[in-house]
Enzyme design. Structure first.
Site, PDB file in Angstrom:
ATOM      1  N   THR A  33    -105.302 107.666  14.280  1.00 22.91           N
ATOM      2  CA  THR A  33    -104.194 106.527  14.273  1.00 22.91           C
ATOM      3  C   THR A  33    -103.041 106.939  14.501  1.00 22.91           C
ATOM      4  OG1 THR A  33    -105.407 105.526  12.445  1.00 22.91           O
ATOM      5  CG2 THR A  33    -103.148 105.185  12.433  1.00 22.91           C
TER       6      THR A  33
ATOM      7  N   THR B  33    -100.634 107.082   7.794  1.00 19.71           N
ATOM      8  CA  THR B  33    -102.056 107.330   8.172  1.00 19.71           C
ATOM      9  C   THR B  33    -102.799 108.040   7.260  1.00 19.71           C
ATOM     10  OG1 THR B  33    -103.313 108.671   9.801  1.00 19.71           O
ATOM     11  CG2 THR B  33    -100.989 109.648   9.536  1.00 19.71           C
TER      12      THR B  33
ATOM     13  N   GLY C 239    -107.047  97.544   7.351  1.00 15.52           N
ATOM     14  CA  GLY C 239    -106.310  98.681   6.575  1.00 15.52           C
ATOM     15  C   GLY C 239    -104.908  98.452   6.414  1.00 15.52           C
ATOM     16  N   ASP C 240    -104.350  99.532   6.149  1.00 11.31           N
ATOM     17  CA  ASP C 240    -102.959  99.650   5.727  1.00 11.31           C
ATOM     18  C   ASP C 240    -101.944  99.412   6.930  1.00 11.31           C
ATOM     19  OD1 ASP C 240    -104.214 102.420   6.451  1.00 11.31           O
ATOM     20  OD2 ASP C 240    -101.895 102.974   6.375  1.00 11.31           O
TER      21      ASP C 240
END
Ligand code: ASP
Length: 307
Positions: free
Chosen positions: A178, A229, A208-209
């Site tokens: 990422t 990440t 995801g975040d």
């Protein structure tokens, strides 16, 4: 007795008037690939810093740096991003400017070469912060973005990784690779950006975040800028980017980064890394994974990179 927590590795630099720090994902990059990952981070930091050196904004600089990483197939963002359980791409990205707390994000986006550029468009448009899925793609098309052919973005490496995870040989918990960037410009503004394909073999529709403001990405001139990440579900539950910046505000950039990663390990037994730029011009990172490639460029010292 609980298992030993992974140790935290961190570093920081006083950037002077302006500086930019990128990460290429927390995880474990096999040794043979480390030079390519470091070189990719260096190239992205160089491009982002060029924007800053020319008097450009932190926001433009982090976007540029992340675009360079998205175009590099070694990273889990844009071309070469991780595949979901159906073998498809669902891309997440966000970008935030600390000056007016403007933010833009996309999630579960079908293939486009540069999700961060679309996130930036969401920010500039200003009506919303987060756009999802096919509707986001259709809106992006009205803004002049062109969908990519999946074959142009799905790499053999991403397919192999999915096959290994689906065969049970490897954890898909998080992919590594990422990408993110944080910067402080000469005006004192900070910005952050993050882009990812998410976790390998994720359920279709999982977000995801990385596209979530406060979790994967946050920027506020009063606090600083942060890109995270690692294990996305844990990062979401802790709103880790905001946590790191809150802690940095009462200690230092590197202490804030370390304390947030410590919390990730201690409270949720999770792993990850993050990068921070604080309003005083400090750049810092911390990770509890085996690697997190990174590179910084500053107004004062020499450029540096590592894993
Ligand atoms: N945090 C990302 C996600 O969970 C994955 C990563 O950072 O590698 O989607």
């Amino acid at each position: 007795m609980s298992a030993a927590l992974p140790s935290i590795h961190s570093d920081s630099v006083d950037a002077g008037d302006f500086g930019l720090l990128v990460h290429g994902g927390a995880g474990f990059v096999p040794e043979a690939l480390v030079p390519a990952h470091i070189e990719g981070c260096r190239a992205a930091a160089r491009e982002g810093a060029r924007v800053l050196a020319a008097g450009g904004s932190a926001l433009d600089a982090v976007q540029r740096a992340v675009e360079v990483l998205e175009a590099n197939e070694h990273f889990n963002a844009g071309v070469g991003a991780s595949l979901n359980a159906a073998g498809g791409l669902e891309l997440d990205a966000s970008i935030m400017c600390g000056r007016e707390l403007r933010a833009g994000a996309v999630c579960a986006l079908p293939p486009f070469a540069s999700p961060i550029a679309i996130a930036r468009r969401v920010l500039e448009d200003g009506a919303h912060v987060l756009m999802a899925g096919d509707a986001a793609a259709r809106w992006a098309e009205t803004q002049g973005f062109v969908r990519a052919a999946p074959a142009d973005m799905i790499t053999a490496g991403a397919r192999d990784k999915l096959a290994r995870v689906q065969a049970g040989g490897e954890s898909g918990m998080w992919a590594g690779g990422t990408v993110g960037a944080v910067a402080r410009d000469a005006r004192g503004d900070v910005a952050a950006a993050t882009s990812t394909g998410g976790t390998v073999n994720k359920r279709v529709g999982r977000v995801g975040d990385s596209p979530i403001v406060g979790a994967g990405t946050y920027a506020d001139n009063a606090l600083g800028a942060c890109s995270c990440t690692g294990a996305g579900e844990a990062i979401l539950r802790l709103t880790l980017a905001r946590q790191a910046l809150d802690r940095a505000a009462t200690s230092s950039a590197v202490e804030g980064a370390r304390r947030a990663i410590d919390e990730l390990g201690r409270r949720l037994a999770a792993v990850g890394g993050l990068i921070v730029a604080t309003p005083d011009g400090t750049l810092a990172f911390a990770r509890n994974t085996r690697t997190m490639t990174w590179a910084w460029e500053t107004a004062r010292g020499p450029a540096r990179a590592g894993a």
